[in-house]
Write an enzyme that holds these catalytic residues in place. Sequence first.
Site, PDB file in Angstrom:
ATOM      1  CG  ASP A 181     -10.146  -3.111   6.450  1.00  0.00           C
ATOM      2  OD1 ASP A 181     -10.902  -3.103   7.427  1.00  0.00           O
ATOM      3  OD2 ASP A 181     -10.532  -3.356   5.295  1.00  0.00           O
ATOM      4  CE  LYS A 204      -4.168  -1.792   0.032  1.00  0.00           C
ATOM      5  NZ  LYS A 204      -5.193  -1.625   1.045  1.00  0.00           N
TER       6      LYS A 204
END
Length: 407
Positions: free
Chosen positions: A121, A76
């Site tokens: 998340d 990410k």
Amino acid sequence: MLIANERATRSAYPRELHSVMSIAKAQESRDWISSWNSLNPGSTPLYELDGLARSLGIGKLYVKDESVRSDLGSFKALGAPIALARLILRLWPDHNLDPKLLFNGGYRSLLEAFTVISATDGNHGKGLAAAAQTMGCRCVIVLHANVSEEREQAIAVYGAQIVRTKGNYDQSVEEAAHLAATNGWQVVSDTSYEGYENIPRDVMQGYSTIAAEIVEQTGAQPAQAGAFTHVFLQGGVGGMAAGLVSYLWEYQGERRPSFIVVEPAQADCLLQSAIQGRAAKATGSVDSVMAGLACGETSPLAWKFLQPSVDHFMTIEDGQAVEAMRILADGGDKDVPIVAGESGTAGLAALQVLRSNHRLSAQVGLDATSCVLIINTEGATAPQVYADLVGESAESVKKRQTAWAAR
């Protein structure tokens, strides 16, 4: 559960998809983010696991290890920072901003009153918070009830303001959109919805760096079959899979590998999308130990890429992912020990399920000659959770990895 995608094609990369994501744009993003000192220099490792390949009865098995991309601990780090940079360039078109200087904090005075927000998340929010801190803007992160305190603290250290909300990931996405509209903030999300596609596109394009490195590391040639017959990709909302699929499909064309997308059984939004022929919602509770894949709704933009390219969609159980974590951590005489988080082992878990069933293996074309690629998308991004699940700390596994490499 495993289903074949009847809509998958073996055509050249479509022009309409090329206009959204392309190798040229991926290379531009890769060049920009390479100047960010929060990333480790060079490509992440591509490990060959001979022992595991032999035990699974396949020709070769490789794992691309994104756990060491940066201190952020996951792939990410490639998505949200690129999306933030491109957003800033669009909002200040008359300032002739240098993207590389942006990644080095060169416009902090310009951005000090600018605020971005996102639901997460864990890993996406951490990447956005780190990039915002570098570039000099404010960052607000919305966390749902199932995100651990450990993951919250890992985001907060990058200076982000944390907002807690009830429900699951999809409810946190709605809350982030509401707060942005109320306060005049900019949403930097990795999932698309009606009227919101530019930023998720940029996030996905950032992930294409992984595919670019794989092409270089394997010596692949344009329009030719590459090193891998099968590539297993994590699901979630579909962004990472779309980013890699788009690059490899454009590069290899009709000779692309077979793509298999994997997600938790209780967060099966992509599998349901394949069944219904449109971006759909999950049928389960969504809550999963695979926190990064616990998503209830498919990103419509990602689905435009996945529907015509992914050959099979598959779900796995939480326990299968945890067992795969332990297997990668153990390593062996021929295999380097690898720190892989709960979502990072989805591909290996799926491969193990398929190779334990002759019918399923035949359905996806896996045999003794297959060359398989899996992506370890994250390391121990929640160290205590990792230690509890694996029975060994990430630091201990890393020490064994260092010892193995020094033999």
